[in-house]
Design an enzyme around this catalytic site. Structure first.
Site, mmCIF file in Angstrom:
data_model
loop_
_atom_site.group_PDB
_atom_site.id
_atom_site.type_symbol
_atom_site.label_atom_id
_atom_site.label_comp_id
_atom_site.label_asym_id
_atom_site.label_seq_id
_atom_site.Cartn_x
_atom_site.Cartn_y
_atom_site.Cartn_z
ATOM 1 N N PHE A 149 0.891 -1.281 -0.125
ATOM 2 C CA PHE A 149 -0.064 -0.048 -0.078
ATOM 3 C C PHE A 149 0.792 1.380 0.065
ATOM 4 O O PHE A 149 0.463 2.448 -0.351
ATOM 5 C CB PHE A 149 -0.858 0.179 1.061
ATOM 6 N N LYS A 173 -1.330 -6.414 -9.955
ATOM 7 C CA LYS A 173 -2.230 -6.344 -8.602
ATOM 8 C C LYS A 173 -1.808 -5.512 -7.696
ATOM 9 O O LYS A 173 -0.946 -5.607 -6.855
ATOM 10 C CB LYS A 173 -2.372 -7.923 -8.004
ATOM 11 N N GLU A 176 -5.120 -3.724 -2.123
ATOM 12 C CA GLU A 176 -6.509 -3.749 -2.035
ATOM 13 C C GLU A 176 -6.757 -2.347 -1.343
ATOM 14 O O GLU A 176 -7.742 -1.812 -1.318
ATOM 15 C CB GLU A 176 -7.281 -4.649 -1.620
ATOM 16 N N SER A 226 5.185 -7.337 3.141
ATOM 17 C CA SER A 226 5.725 -7.629 4.272
ATOM 18 C C SER A 226 6.476 -8.903 4.345
ATOM 19 O O SER A 226 6.351 -9.673 3.555
ATOM 20 C CB SER A 226 4.742 -7.783 5.506
ATOM 21 N N CYS A 281 9.877 1.259 3.534
ATOM 22 C CA CYS A 281 10.777 0.291 3.734
ATOM 23 C C CYS A 281 12.151 0.854 3.838
ATOM 24 O O CYS A 281 13.105 -0.254 4.400
ATOM 25 C CB CYS A 281 10.831 -0.750 2.757
ATOM 26 N N GLU A 382 9.336 -4.553 13.055
ATOM 27 C CA GLU A 382 8.992 -3.420 12.207
ATOM 28 C C GLU A 382 7.664 -2.793 12.663
ATOM 29 O O GLU A 382 6.547 -3.423 12.926
ATOM 30 C CB GLU A 382 8.857 -4.199 10.860
#
Ligand code: NAD
Length: 489
Positions: A149, A173, A176, A226, A281, A382
C-alpha cells in the site's frame, strides 16, 4: 464514489464479485472507493489475454516497443499533479511526497527506454573453426506484480517498464487498500494504443494473489510487501516453477558518530524516520549514537520530532500525513506502549493525536523511544509508523555487530566525517542498501534495488539491469558453418 474496475485485454471490466474492501482517505476517514476482491477467474482471464498477446508483442522490435514507453513517460509527467493528489488521498502521505514517488516511477520508465542496448546479446565468432556462439536474451513470458500500500504509484514501475520493454506481457495487482492510483495510471496506459492484452490490471486480495502464484501461464512474479507474505509468495511461486523475487519488511538502523555534522544528521534522520509517516521500507527505525554523539543528537532529534507539522497531505505547510488506517494507528500506538513497557522513555509521544478539522483521520505524531534495549521486542519489530528508537553504544564495532544481528537487511546508514569509518561500515554491514550521510538510500533506477536477509527472498533485484535479467531468459546458440558452405557464396 469511484468504481474500481479491472483492465483486461484492453477493456475496463467489472469483476463478478460479492466481496469488496473499503478504500479510506487516511486523513479524513471517509470511504472514497471500494476495491472488488477479484476471483481466480479474473486472474485467469488476464493471464489468457496476456498469453495471447505475447507472441506478437515479443516479435515487435525493441525499438518499436519503447515508443510506447516514451509516450507513457510524457503522460505520467503531464498528469503528475492529478496522480500525486490521488496518492495522497488514498495513502495519506503529503502532496510533495506523492510527487517525489512519481519522479522515481518516471525515472524507471526512462531507464527502460534504453532496452535495445540493455537487452542485446553477445556473440563469440570462431570459438572453433567455422563455429560461432551466440547468447540471446528472450522474454520469460507473462509476468505479474503484487504490490503493497505504501507507494501506490512507484512500486509497479520497478518492474512494469522493463516487463514491457523486454517483450513480456503483464498483470498488475495493486494493494486492495490503495487501488485508485493504478486506476488513473491505467487510464493513461489505455491511451498508449498498446496491443490488447499486453498489460492488464486486476484488483483483489489473497484469492487473486494465490491465483497468480498458481497460474501456469504466469512465468514470473515480483512481490513487494511484508516479510511473512514475501516468504509465502516466494515459496509458493517457486514451487510452481516460476521465477520469483519477493521484497519484504525492514528495521533499518542509523549509526551516528561523534564526528558527524550533527545539524545535517538530525535533519536527515528526522526526514527518514518521519517522512511518509514512517511507512517506508527505507525509513530509519532505530538510531545508535556512538561515544559523545548522544549529547548533541538526543535533544535535537526530539526537537525535530516534536516540531513536525502533521495533517492532511494536500493542505499547505504539512510535513507529515496520516498513517494508512485505524488498524495501523492502533498497532503503532500499541508498539509505542510496548517500547515504554520494556523500559524506554518517551520524550516525544505521538499517541492520541487528533488533528483539528480531521477528527476522523488516522494520525500519529512523530514519536521518540529513548534508550531502547538491544534485542528487545521494540528493537526487533517493524513498526511501519513515525517512531524512532534511540540507543547508545560505545564503539562503531559494537554498533555494526548489533546492526548485523537483526533479522532484516534492507538498509543501514552512518553519519560521520571519517572516510575510514565510512569504508568500514559499508564493507562490514549486512544490508542491501547503505547510506553514508544519507537517510533514505534509495538507488536510482539504473542501480538494482532490494534488501538482504529477511528483507528479500530471491536473487535478481528490481530496477535497471537486474530487472532486464529477471524478465529475460538467456539462450545460447552454437552454430557450425563449414568453410565449404561459405565458399559457395
Ligand atoms: P502486505 O504484505 O500486507 O501486502 C502486500 C500485498 O500482498 C498486497 O497486494 C496484499 O493484497 C497481498 N497479501 C497480503 N496478505 C496476503 C496473504 N496472506 N496471502 C497472499 N497475499 C497477501 O504489505 P503492506 O502492508 O501492503 O505493505 C507494508 C509492508 O511492505 C511493510 O512490511 C514494508 O516494509 C514492506 N515494503 C517493502 C519494500 C521493499 O522494497 N522491501 C517496499 C515497500 C514496502
Amino acid at each position: 464514489m469511484q468504481k474500481i474496475l479491472n483492465y483486461i485485454n484492453g477493456e475496463w471490466v467489472e469483476p463478478n464479485v460479492s466481496e469488496y474492501v473499503d478504500v479510506i482517505n487516511p486523513a479524513t476517514g471517509a470511504v472514497i472507493a471500494r476495491t472488488p476482491l477479484s476471483r481466480a477467474a479474473d486472474i485467469d482471464a488476464a493471464a489468457q489475454a496476456a498469453g495471447d498477446a505475447l507472441p506478437a508483442w515479443r516479435r515487435t522490435p525493441a525499438q518499436d516497443r519503447i515508443q510506447y514507453l516514451f509516450k507513457l513517460r510524457d503522460l505520467l509527467k503531464s498528469n503528475n499533479d492529478e496522480i500525486a493528489r490521488t496518492i495522497t488521498n488514498e495513502c495519506g502521505k503529503t502532496f510533495d511526497e506523492s510527487k517525489a514517488e512519481m519522479v522515481r516511477a518516471i525515472e524507471n520508465v526512462e531507464v527502460a527506454c534504453g532496452i535495445p542496448m540493455m537487452m542485446k546479446g553477445e556473440v563469440a565468432e570462431d570459438i572453433a573453426p567455422g563455429i560461432d556462439e551466440l547468447m540471446l536474451r528472450q522474454p520469460v513470458g507473462v509476468c505479474a506484480t503484487i504490490a503493497p500500500f505504501n507507494f501506490p504509484g512507484m512500486i509497479a514501475f520497478w518492474y512494469l517498464p522493463y516487463v514491457l520493454a523486454t517483450g513480456n506481457a503483464y498483470i498488475m495487482k495493486p494493494s486492495e487498500k490503495v487501488p485508485m492510483t493504478m486506476q488513473l495510471i491505467f487510464r493513461l496506459i489505455d491511451q498508449l494504443g498498446l496491443p490488447k492484452g499486453v498489460i492488464n490490471l486486476v484488483n483483489g486480495g489473497k484469492e487473486a494473489v494465490d491465483a497468480i502464484l498458481d497460474h501456469p501461464v504466469i512465468r514470473a512474479v515480483t512481490f513487494v510487501g511484508s516479510s511473512n507474505v514475501a516468504k509465502y509468495i516466494y515459496s509458493r511461486a517457486a514451487a510452481n516453477g516460476k521465477r520469483v523475487q519477493a521484497q519484504g519488511g525492514a528495521k533499518n538502523p542509523v549509526v551516528v558518530l561523534p564526528d558527524a555534522d550533527m545539524d545535517m544528521a538530525v535533519k536527515i534522520i528526522a526526514d527518514s524516520a518521519f517522512g511518509c509517516a514512517g511507512q517506508r521500507c527505507l525509513a530509519v527505525s532505530w538510531a545508535v549514537t556512538v561515544g559523545e554523539a548522544r549529547h548533541q543528537f538526543n535533544e535535537a532529534i526530539c526537537d525535530a520530532a516534536a516540531s513536525r507539522t502533521v495533517g492532511y497531505g494536500l493542505d499547505a505547510g504539512i510535513q507529515m500525513g496520516a498513517v494508512i488506517n485505524s488498524a495501523s494507528k492502533a498497532r503503532i500506538e500499541q508498539l509505542i506502549g510496548l517500547g515504554a513497557s520494556e523500559g524506554a522513555s518517551l520524550p516525544v509521544d505521538g499517541r492520541g493525536t487528533v488533528i483539528k478539522g480531521y477528527e476522523n483521520g488516522h494520525f500519529v505524531r512523530p514519536s521518540i523511544l529513548m534508550d531502547i534495549q538491544p534485542k528487545s521486542e521494540i528493537w526487533k519489530t517493524e513498526i511501519f509508523g513515525p517512531v524512532l528508537g534511540v540507543m547508545h553504544i560505545n564503539t562503531i564495532d559494537e554498533a555494526i555487530a548489533l546492526a548485523n544481528s537483526g533479522a532484516y537487511g534492507n538498509q543501514a546508514s552512518l553519519f560521520t566525517s571519517s572516510g575510514s569509518a565510512a569504508r568500514k561500515f559499508r564493507y562490514e554491514v549486512d544490508a542491501g542498501n547503505i547510506g553514508i550521510n544519507i537517510g533514505v538510500a534509495a538507488p536510482m533506477a539504473f542501480f538494482p534495488f532490494s534488501g538482504w536477509k529477511e528483507s528479500f527472498f530471491g536473487d535478481l533485484h528490481g530496477q535497471g539491469m537486474d530487472a532486464v535479467e529477471f524478465f529475460t531468459q538467456k539462450k545460447v546458440v552454437v552454430e557450425r558453418w563449414p568453410k565449404e558452405w561459405t565458399r559457395k557464396f
